[in-house]
Design an enzyme around this catalytic site. Structure first.
Site, PDB file in Angstrom:
ATOM      1  N   GLY A  48       0.834  -1.115   0.161  1.00  0.00           N
ATOM      2  CA  GLY A  48       0.160   0.038   0.069  1.00  0.00           C
ATOM      3  C   GLY A  48       0.805   1.291   0.162  1.00  0.00           C
ATOM      4  N   GLU A 103       4.241   4.500   5.701  1.00  0.00           N
ATOM      5  CA  GLU A 103       3.137   3.380   5.701  1.00  0.00           C
ATOM      6  C   GLU A 103       1.990   4.205   5.071  1.00  0.00           C
ATOM      7  OE1 GLU A 103       1.745   0.532   5.537  1.00  0.00           O
ATOM      8  OE2 GLU A 103       1.910  -0.413   7.686  1.00  0.00           O
ATOM      9  N   ASP A 104       1.148   3.152   4.534  1.00  0.00           N
ATOM     10  CA  ASP A 104      -0.088   4.100   3.736  1.00  0.00           C
ATOM     11  C   ASP A 104      -1.051   4.353   5.154  1.00  0.00           C
ATOM     12  OD1 ASP A 104      -0.779   1.268   4.491  1.00  0.00           O
ATOM     13  OD2 ASP A 104      -1.601   0.940   2.552  1.00  0.00           O
ATOM     14  N   ASP A 107      -4.022   1.470  11.598  1.00  0.00           N
ATOM     15  CA  ASP A 107      -5.428   1.236  11.971  1.00  0.00           C
ATOM     16  C   ASP A 107      -5.109   0.896  13.427  1.00  0.00           C
ATOM     17  OD1 ASP A 107      -8.131   0.578  11.852  1.00  0.00           O
ATOM     18  OD2 ASP A 107      -7.579  -1.403  11.018  1.00  0.00           O
ATOM     19  N   LYS A 135      -5.979   6.127  11.826  1.00  0.00           N
ATOM     20  CA  LYS A 135      -7.617   6.040  12.218  1.00  0.00           C
ATOM     21  C   LYS A 135      -7.339   5.844  13.737  1.00  0.00           C
ATOM     22  CE  LYS A 135      -9.423   2.939   8.540  1.00  0.00           C
ATOM     23  NZ  LYS A 135      -9.978   1.635   8.612  1.00  0.00           N
ATOM     24  N   VAL A 157     -11.202   2.375   3.736  1.00  0.00           N
ATOM     25  CA  VAL A 157     -10.754   3.498   2.632  1.00  0.00           C
ATOM     26  C   VAL A 157      -9.899   2.563   1.551  1.00  0.00           C
ATOM     27  CG1 VAL A 157     -11.121   5.477   4.169  1.00  0.00           C
ATOM     28  CG2 VAL A 157      -8.896   4.428   4.130  1.00  0.00           C
ATOM     29  N   ASP A 163      -5.754  -0.663  -1.044  1.00  0.00           N
ATOM     30  CA  ASP A 163      -6.782  -1.608  -2.005  1.00  0.00           C
ATOM     31  C   ASP A 163      -7.978  -2.262  -1.093  1.00  0.00           C
ATOM     32  OD1 ASP A 163      -5.395  -3.439  -0.170  1.00  0.00           O
ATOM     33  OD2 ASP A 163      -5.850  -5.027  -1.347  1.00  0.00           O
TER      34      ASP A 163
END
Ligand code: 5GP
Length: 185
Positions: A48, A103-104, A107, A135, A157, A163
């Site tokens: 990602g 990092e994308d 979470d 998040k 998302v 993805d």
């Protein structure tokens, strides 16, 4: 699946590409200032982070090298398995080097906190985290994210590298998919 049909699966554009571009430019400037005079090793977390990494590195005005790690966190679904496994390790020796993890999205933070612990044992000169998204409401592990793009709500998302079941990574915006597309959410 072309761009039009991908956008047809989108319920909402959360962050338009132009806003991401501006944020990535700001992050690049901050990183350039903070590491001025040093050489950086950017470590992208596959897959990602590839999109943000490629845009970010062109906004960092310093000598920098790239490396990648692949870590299992999620399968093809949308919820954390809690299982963290190194699928592909770094090629570079990071001892004495300034390492910036890219990092994308963060979470629960479980994946990155594991990674940080493991990389610190390899004696880098410094180790920081840059993540496009976070998040915060979902966090389960404490993490210091020095460079953060945007906080997002607890929604799944996609786009700009992120993805769903392998698709939508090439959408230019960060988007929320329609509920009926995410079968196991
Ligand atoms: P964590 O260990 O922080 O719970 O998981 C982080 C990883 O979960 C991210 O690198 C990403 O692969 C995946 N992930 C978490 N939230 C989302 C999301 O909203 N969309 C997508 N596409 N992946 C997510």
């Amino acid at each position: 699946m072309n761009m039009d049909s991908m956008m047809g699966d989108v319920a909402e554009v959360l962050i338009p590409g132009a806003e991401i571009e501006e944020k990535v430019r700001d992050l690049g400037e901050r990183i350039t200032k903070d590491y001025w005079g040093e050489k950086l090793l950017l470590v992208g977390i596959l897959r990602g982070a590839v999109v943000v990494m490629s845009d970010l590195m062109r906004n960092i005005n310093l000598p920098c090298e790239l490396d990648f790690m692949d870590i299992s966190s999620y399968g093809s679904g949308t919820s954390s398995s809690g299982v963290v496994r190194i699928l592909k390790d770094l090629e570079e020796n990071i001892s004495g080097r300034h390492v910036l993890i890219i990092e994308d999205i963060i979470d629960t933070g479980l994946t990155l906190s594991y990674l940080v612990r493991s990389l610190k044992q390899r004696d880098p000169a410094s180790l920081e985290i840059c993540s496009l998204l976070s998040k915060p409401s979902r966090r389960r592990a404490r993490l210091d994210v020095k460079y953060l793009g945007f906080e997002v709500p607890d929604e799944f998302v996609v786009g700009y590298g992120l993805d769903y079941a392998g698709s939508y990574r090439n959408l230019p915006d960060i988007c929320i998919l329609k509920k009926e597309i995410i079968s196991d959410a």
